[in-house]
Scaffold this motif. Structure first.
Motif, PDB file in Angstrom:
ATOM      1  N   SER A  24      -9.737  -9.576   3.737  1.00  0.00           N
ATOM      2  CA  SER A  24      -8.744  -8.535   3.495  1.00  0.00           C
ATOM      3  C   SER A  24      -8.694  -7.534   4.645  1.00  0.00           C
ATOM      4  O   SER A  24      -9.708  -7.219   5.260  1.00  0.00           O
ATOM      5  CB  SER A  24      -9.074  -7.793   2.203  1.00  0.00           C
ATOM      6  OG  SER A  24      -8.167  -6.737   1.990  1.00  0.00           O
ATOM      7  N   ASN A  25      -7.508  -7.023   4.884  1.00  0.00           N
ATOM      8  CA  ASN A  25      -7.373  -5.944   5.858  1.00  0.00           C
ATOM      9  C   ASN A  25      -7.121  -4.611   5.153  1.00  0.00           C
ATOM     10  O   ASN A  25      -6.801  -3.621   5.801  1.00  0.00           O
ATOM     11  CB  ASN A  25      -6.251  -6.257   6.861  1.00  0.00           C
ATOM     12  CG  ASN A  25      -4.911  -6.455   6.173  1.00  0.00           C
ATOM     13  OD1 ASN A  25      -4.790  -6.345   4.963  1.00  0.00           O
ATOM     14  ND2 ASN A  25      -3.914  -6.775   6.959  1.00  0.00           N
ATOM     15  N   ARG A  26      -7.296  -4.586   3.830  1.00  0.00           N
ATOM     16  CA  ARG A  26      -7.106  -3.352   3.074  1.00  0.00           C
ATOM     17  C   ARG A  26      -8.316  -2.437   3.259  1.00  0.00           C
ATOM     18  O   ARG A  26      -9.451  -2.837   3.043  1.00  0.00           O
ATOM     19  CB  ARG A  26      -6.907  -3.664   1.597  1.00  0.00           C
ATOM     20  CG  ARG A  26      -5.633  -4.457   1.339  1.00  0.00           C
ATOM     21  CD  ARG A  26      -5.441  -4.663  -0.113  1.00  0.00           C
ATOM     22  NE  ARG A  26      -5.220  -3.357  -0.726  1.00  0.00           N
ATOM     23  CZ  ARG A  26      -4.410  -3.162  -1.741  1.00  0.00           C
ATOM     24  NH1 ARG A  26      -3.748  -4.168  -2.255  1.00  0.00           N
ATOM     25  NH2 ARG A  26      -4.269  -1.966  -2.255  1.00  0.00           N
ATOM     26  N   PRO A  33     -14.562   1.303   7.187  1.00  0.00           N
ATOM     27  CA  PRO A  33     -13.462   0.508   7.734  1.00  0.00           C
ATOM     28  C   PRO A  33     -13.678   0.010   9.162  1.00  0.00           C
ATOM     29  O   PRO A  33     -13.053  -0.953   9.574  1.00  0.00           O
ATOM     30  CB  PRO A  33     -12.269   1.466   7.672  1.00  0.00           C
ATOM     31  CG  PRO A  33     -12.617   2.443   6.613  1.00  0.00           C
ATOM     32  CD  PRO A  33     -14.111   2.596   6.683  1.00  0.00           C
ATOM     33  N   SER A  34     -14.581   0.612   9.896  1.00  0.00           N
ATOM     34  CA  SER A  34     -14.837   0.153  11.263  1.00  0.00           C
ATOM     35  C   SER A  34     -15.892  -0.964  11.316  1.00  0.00           C
ATOM     36  O   SER A  34     -16.168  -1.490  12.382  1.00  0.00           O
ATOM     37  CB  SER A  34     -15.274   1.330  12.139  1.00  0.00           C
ATOM     38  OG  SER A  34     -16.526   1.823  11.707  1.00  0.00           O
ATOM     39  N   ASN A  35     -16.462  -1.305  10.165  1.00  0.00           N
ATOM     40  CA  ASN A  35     -17.513  -2.321  10.125  1.00  0.00           C
ATOM     41  C   ASN A  35     -17.116  -3.446   9.169  1.00  0.00           C
ATOM     42  O   ASN A  35     -17.160  -3.280   7.952  1.00  0.00           O
ATOM     43  CB  ASN A  35     -18.842  -1.683   9.694  1.00  0.00           C
ATOM     44  CG  ASN A  35     -19.998  -2.653   9.745  1.00  0.00           C
ATOM     45  OD1 ASN A  35     -19.832  -3.853   9.943  1.00  0.00           O
ATOM     46  ND2 ASN A  35     -21.190  -2.120   9.546  1.00  0.00           N
ATOM     47  N   GLN A  36     -16.763  -4.599   9.726  1.00  0.00           N
ATOM     48  CA  GLN A  36     -16.315  -5.754   8.941  1.00  0.00           C
ATOM     49  C   GLN A  36     -17.365  -6.189   7.909  1.00  0.00           C
ATOM     50  O   GLN A  36     -17.033  -6.682   6.840  1.00  0.00           O
ATOM     51  CB  GLN A  36     -16.001  -6.918   9.885  1.00  0.00           C
ATOM     52  CG  GLN A  36     -15.607  -8.215   9.212  1.00  0.00           C
ATOM     53  CD  GLN A  36     -14.238  -8.158   8.555  1.00  0.00           C
ATOM     54  OE1 GLN A  36     -13.394  -7.385   8.950  1.00  0.00           O
ATOM     55  NE2 GLN A  36     -14.036  -8.972   7.546  1.00  0.00           N
ATOM     56  N   LYS A  37     -18.637  -5.998   8.227  1.00  0.00           N
ATOM     57  CA  LYS A  37     -19.706  -6.444   7.320  1.00  0.00           C
ATOM     58  C   LYS A  37     -19.788  -5.635   6.032  1.00  0.00           C
ATOM     59  O   LYS A  37     -20.490  -6.024   5.112  1.00  0.00           O
ATOM     60  CB  LYS A  37     -21.052  -6.411   8.047  1.00  0.00           C
ATOM     61  CG  LYS A  37     -21.155  -7.459   9.121  1.00  0.00           C
ATOM     62  CD  LYS A  37     -22.530  -7.489   9.734  1.00  0.00           C
ATOM     63  CE  LYS A  37     -22.598  -8.590  10.770  1.00  0.00           C
ATOM     64  NZ  LYS A  37     -23.936  -8.767  11.299  1.00  0.00           N
ATOM     65  N   THR A  38     -19.065  -4.518   5.942  1.00  0.00           N
ATOM     66  CA  THR A  38     -19.094  -3.715   4.712  1.00  0.00           C
ATOM     67  C   THR A  38     -17.990  -4.111   3.736  1.00  0.00           C
ATOM     68  O   THR A  38     -17.872  -3.515   2.672  1.00  0.00           O
ATOM     69  CB  THR A  38     -18.979  -2.209   5.025  1.00  0.00           C
ATOM     70  OG1 THR A  38     -17.675  -1.939   5.572  1.00  0.00           O
ATOM     71  CG2 THR A  38     -20.065  -1.752   5.984  1.00  0.00           C
TER      72      THR A  38
END
Length: 106
Positions: A24-26, A33-38
């Motif tokens: 998701s890009n939401r 939001p700056s860390n994809q792993k979260t």
């Protein structure tokens, strides 16, 4: 889900949300939001809360949730957690008699 049938659980729902959040890009699905792993961590936290009572009885939705969580953990490189969830799923499959041939499971 709408009828609360036997193949729905909040644990499974949160496992599904967690599994798809990484795609998701939401902004709402990220702790940071700056860390994809979260992505989806809030759903993982909720699934872990619900897991406590789900372990009391083997059910199909719990097996599905454990397999989804296991797959997601493997994808993120968390092998120990992935194997733990996988092991729970396999044991529940045995408990439910789903590992037996259909003629013996009845």
């Amino acid at each position: 889900m709408a009828t609360g049938g036997p193949y729905f659980s909040h644990l499974l729902l949160n496992a599904m949300y967690y599994s798809v959040s990484k795609f998701s890009n939401r902004v709402e699905v990220y702790d940071d939001p700056s860390n994809q792993k979260t992505a989806g961590n809030r759903f993982l936290r909720r699934a872990k809360e619900l897991l406590g009572t789900a372990l009391d009885q083997s059910t199909i939705p719990t097996v599905q949730a454990m397999l989804l969580l296991s797959s997601s953990m493997f994808a993120l490189g968390h092998q120990s957690a992935a194997w733990s969830y996988h092991g729970i799923a396999v044991q529940m499959i045995y408990d439910l008699g789903k590992s037996l041939p259909t003629s013996l499971a009845n």
